[in-house]
Enzyme design. Sequence first.
Site, PDB file in Angstrom:
ATOM      1  N   ARG A  80       0.866  -1.194   0.000  1.00 59.54           N
ATOM      2  CA  ARG A  80       0.000   0.000   0.000  1.00 59.54           C
ATOM      3  C   ARG A  80       0.896   1.235   0.000  1.00 59.54           C
ATOM      4  O   ARG A  80       1.638   1.457   0.956  1.00 59.54           O
ATOM      5  CB  ARG A  80      -0.897  -0.005   1.235  1.00 59.54           C
ATOM      6  CG  ARG A  80      -1.859   1.173   1.343  1.00 59.54           C
ATOM      7  CD  ARG A  80      -2.619   1.105   2.664  1.00 59.54           C
ATOM      8  NE  ARG A  80      -3.284  -0.179   2.842  1.00 59.54           N
ATOM      9  CZ  ARG A  80      -3.757  -0.624   4.009  1.00 59.54           C
ATOM     10  NH1 ARG A  80      -3.606   0.099   5.115  1.00 59.54           N
ATOM     11  NH2 ARG A  80      -4.333  -1.807   4.088  1.00 59.54           N
ATOM     12  N   HIS A 125       1.794  -2.003   5.706  1.00 65.31           N
ATOM     13  CA  HIS A 125       1.573  -2.343   4.303  1.00 65.31           C
ATOM     14  C   HIS A 125       2.541  -1.590   3.391  1.00 65.31           C
ATOM     15  O   HIS A 125       2.946  -2.111   2.345  1.00 65.31           O
ATOM     16  CB  HIS A 125       0.140  -2.002   3.890  1.00 65.31           C
ATOM     17  CG  HIS A 125      -0.881  -2.999   4.325  1.00 65.31           C
ATOM     18  ND1 HIS A 125      -1.169  -4.141   3.603  1.00 65.31           N
ATOM     19  CD2 HIS A 125      -1.709  -3.018   5.399  1.00 65.31           C
ATOM     20  CE1 HIS A 125      -2.133  -4.818   4.211  1.00 65.31           C
ATOM     21  NE2 HIS A 125      -2.474  -4.160   5.306  1.00 65.31           N
ATOM     22  N   ASP A 132      -3.404  -8.595   3.614  1.00 62.36           N
ATOM     23  CA  ASP A 132      -4.766  -8.788   4.106  1.00 62.36           C
ATOM     24  C   ASP A 132      -5.395  -9.863   3.230  1.00 62.36           C
ATOM     25  O   ASP A 132      -5.436  -9.720   1.998  1.00 62.36           O
ATOM     26  CB  ASP A 132      -5.590  -7.503   3.992  1.00 62.36           C
ATOM     27  CG  ASP A 132      -5.105  -6.390   4.902  1.00 62.36           C
ATOM     28  OD1 ASP A 132      -4.446  -6.681   5.915  1.00 62.36           O
ATOM     29  OD2 ASP A 132      -5.390  -5.220   4.592  1.00 62.36           O
ATOM     30  N   GLU A 190      -7.490  -7.492  13.834  1.00 62.14           N
ATOM     31  CA  GLU A 190      -7.976  -7.835  12.499  1.00 62.14           C
ATOM     32  C   GLU A 190      -7.571  -9.272  12.159  1.00 62.14           C
ATOM     33  O   GLU A 190      -6.381  -9.575  12.067  1.00 62.14           O
ATOM     34  CB  GLU A 190      -7.400  -6.886  11.439  1.00 62.14           C
ATOM     35  CG  GLU A 190      -7.821  -5.434  11.618  1.00 62.14           C
ATOM     36  CD  GLU A 190      -7.116  -4.472  10.672  1.00 62.14           C
ATOM     37  OE1 GLU A 190      -7.538  -3.310  10.617  1.00 62.14           O
ATOM     38  OE2 GLU A 190      -6.152  -4.894   9.988  1.00 62.14           O
ATOM     39  N   HIS A 193      -5.124  -9.730   8.808  1.00 58.25           N
ATOM     40  CA  HIS A 193      -3.902  -8.938   8.646  1.00 58.25           C
ATOM     41  C   HIS A 193      -2.672  -9.672   9.196  1.00 58.25           C
ATOM     42  O   HIS A 193      -2.648 -10.076  10.360  1.00 58.25           O
ATOM     43  CB  HIS A 193      -4.102  -7.611   9.395  1.00 58.25           C
ATOM     44  CG  HIS A 193      -2.939  -6.676   9.367  1.00 58.25           C
ATOM     45  ND1 HIS A 193      -2.975  -5.477   8.700  1.00 58.25           N
ATOM     46  CD2 HIS A 193      -1.719  -6.736   9.958  1.00 58.25           C
ATOM     47  CE1 HIS A 193      -1.816  -4.846   8.872  1.00 58.25           C
ATOM     48  NE2 HIS A 193      -1.040  -5.600   9.635  1.00 58.25           N
TER      49      HIS A 193
END
Length: 217
Positions: A80, A125, A132, A190, A193
């Site tokens: 990301r 990320h 993910d 999460e 993740h």
Amino acid sequence: MVHIKTPELDPSGFVVLADYVPGIIQEIRYYSTYNFIGDRIDGYEEPCALSTIEMARALKSAANELNVKGCRMKIFDTYRPARAVKHFVLWGIEDQDIRMKPYFYPELVKQELFQKGYIASKSTHSRGSTVDLTLLDMRTGKELDMGSPFDLFSELSHPDSRAVTEEQYQNRMLLQKTMVRNGFKPIDCEWWHFTLEDEPFPDTYFDFPVSSKYLRK
């Protein structure tokens, strides 16, 4: 003129994940408008997963183990760019738009997404070794039921939540234990993740766009 490429814009240590793990399914949510903001996120120029070579190799090992158990990986996000994280932060601070609240953070106000750790001002990320993902049943072609959808910011999405059914909890543990065995570490809020334990760029937050054209020369 000689252009010097800064480390943050250098994709030379990255690969297209599908080239290393050919059986994966990809649903890159931040390229689409179906995400917690409701718009395509800055820096996502193509719906493809990029990652460091090291993470790709570890994911291939995990995918092979899961295939034997009748499951395939479905990837929601990997690398990301830092500009995407900035988009998240500016949305949280300045943007009054909450149109996706019923789907992704129904119990929280926007500011709590940062306070509770669901969104960070600097994301793992962006270092290229975080993923993910969820699992698909190869027999039915459907996702395993994890008890909450990807990016539902809620205590229900905590991996150890016992508000889910036993089957949903065991599905989470199948994913988590497989990833841990293959060199990844989870987080506590999460279930989807994971970050590579021995990530190659622990201090570099990259910002080149998500597009295979930057890697395939």
